[in-house]
Design a protein around this motif. Structure first.
Motif, mmCIF file in Angstrom:
data_model
loop_
_atom_site.group_PDB
_atom_site.id
_atom_site.type_symbol
_atom_site.label_atom_id
_atom_site.label_comp_id
_atom_site.label_asym_id
_atom_site.label_seq_id
_atom_site.Cartn_x
_atom_site.Cartn_y
_atom_site.Cartn_z
ATOM 1 N N CYS A 34 0.854 -1.198 0.000
ATOM 2 C CA CYS A 34 0.000 0.000 0.000
ATOM 3 C C CYS A 34 0.886 1.243 0.000
ATOM 4 O O CYS A 34 2.061 1.188 0.351
ATOM 5 C CB CYS A 34 -0.941 -0.009 1.204
ATOM 6 S SG CYS A 34 -0.085 0.007 2.783
ATOM 7 N N GLN A 35 0.294 2.342 -0.383
ATOM 8 C CA GLN A 35 0.996 3.618 -0.381
ATOM 9 C C GLN A 35 0.953 4.203 1.018
ATOM 10 O O GLN A 35 -0.081 4.163 1.675
ATOM 11 C CB GLN A 35 0.331 4.590 -1.365
ATOM 12 C CG GLN A 35 1.014 5.925 -1.448
ATOM 13 C CD GLN A 35 0.285 6.889 -2.382
ATOM 14 O OE1 GLN A 35 -0.819 6.633 -2.807
ATOM 15 N NE2 GLN A 35 0.913 7.997 -2.662
ATOM 16 N N ILE A 36 2.076 4.715 1.468
ATOM 17 C CA ILE A 36 2.151 5.313 2.803
ATOM 18 C C ILE A 36 2.489 6.788 2.655
ATOM 19 O O ILE A 36 3.359 7.167 1.873
ATOM 20 C CB ILE A 36 3.226 4.598 3.645
ATOM 21 C CG1 ILE A 36 2.838 3.143 3.858
ATOM 22 C CG2 ILE A 36 3.422 5.307 4.980
ATOM 23 C CD1 ILE A 36 3.893 2.323 4.569
ATOM 24 N N LYS A 37 1.768 7.600 3.424
ATOM 25 C CA LYS A 37 2.038 9.037 3.465
ATOM 26 C C LYS A 37 2.203 9.459 4.915
ATOM 27 O O LYS A 37 1.582 8.883 5.807
ATOM 28 C CB LYS A 37 0.862 9.825 2.869
ATOM 29 C CG LYS A 37 0.657 9.612 1.397
ATOM 30 C CD LYS A 37 -0.485 10.468 0.893
ATOM 31 C CE LYS A 37 -0.682 10.253 -0.594
ATOM 32 N NZ LYS A 37 -1.711 11.144 -1.124
ATOM 33 N N THR A 38 3.022 10.463 5.121
ATOM 34 C CA THR A 38 3.161 10.996 6.473
ATOM 35 C C THR A 38 1.987 11.926 6.767
ATOM 36 O O THR A 38 1.296 12.399 5.852
ATOM 37 C CB THR A 38 4.471 11.785 6.632
ATOM 38 O OG1 THR A 38 4.405 12.957 5.810
ATOM 39 C CG2 THR A 38 5.687 10.941 6.280
#
Length: 150
Positions: free
Chosen positions: A58-62
Motif C-alpha cells: 500500500c501507499q504510505i504518506k506521512t
C-alpha cells in the motif's frame, strides 16, 4: 496482526482473550462454559488467526504530507493506532505542523520504553496535559494509550 511477534507475545495475547471472555459478544462469550481443554484450544486458534501473516502493498504518506496535500490548517484530534508503528507516524510530522494539532490519542506498544519516549516527544512539541493509561483488558500486553492536549 503482528507478523514479527515473539512466541511470548502470542501467549500474552491468548491470556488476554482467556481473561476477557465475558466481554466477548454473544454467542462467543459462551466459550467460557466449555471444558478447559476445549476452551484453550479455541483461544489458541483465535490467537493463531490474529497472528496470521499476510503481506499487503500500500501507499504510505506521512501526516505532514496529508496536511500539505489537503491544505489542513488545524487538526482537533489526531488518533493514532498503527500496530507498533506509532513512533514512525509521530516522527513523520514536520515541526511546523505540530502546532496545528490540538489533541493526540496514541495507542503505544511499549517497546524499548516507547511510552516514555512518546510522552517526552509530545511534551517537547507543546502538549502540556499528557496522561497515559492501560486498559485492564490489555494487562497481559504492553499496550498503553497516551492522551495529550495543549
Amino acid at each position: 496482526m503482528y507478523p514479527d511477534s515473539s512466541g511470548e507475545e502470542k501467549q500474552q495475547f491468548a491470556a488476554t482473550i482467556r481473561d476477557n471472555t465475558e466481554k466477548l459478544p454473544f454467542p462467543f462469550s459462551l466459550i467460557k462454559f466449555l471444558p478447559h481443554s476445549m476452551f484453550c484450544l479455541i483461544t489458541d486458534k483465535l490467537t493463531d488467526f490474529a497472528y496470521f501473516e499476510q503481506k499487503i502493498e500500500c501507499q504510505i504518506k506521512t501526516i505532514s504530507q496529508i496536511i500539505e496535500e489537503q491544505l489542513i490548517n488545524q487538526i482537533d484530534l489526531l488518533k493514532i493506532d498503527v500496530e507498533k508503528a506509532e513512533l514512525d507516524v509521530l516522527q513523520g510530522i514536520n515541526s511546523e505542523d505540530w502546532i496545528k494539532i490540538k489533541q493526540v490519542i496514541v495507542e503505544v506498544h511499549n517497546i524499548n520504553d516507547r511510552v516514555l519516549f512518546i510522552y517526552e516527544l509530545l511534551r517537547e512539541r507543546g502538549f502540556s496535559k499528557i496522561k497515559q493509561e492501560q486498559d485492564p483488558v490489555f494487562r497481559h500486553l504492553d499496550i498503553y494509550n497516551i492522551y495529550a492536549s495543549r
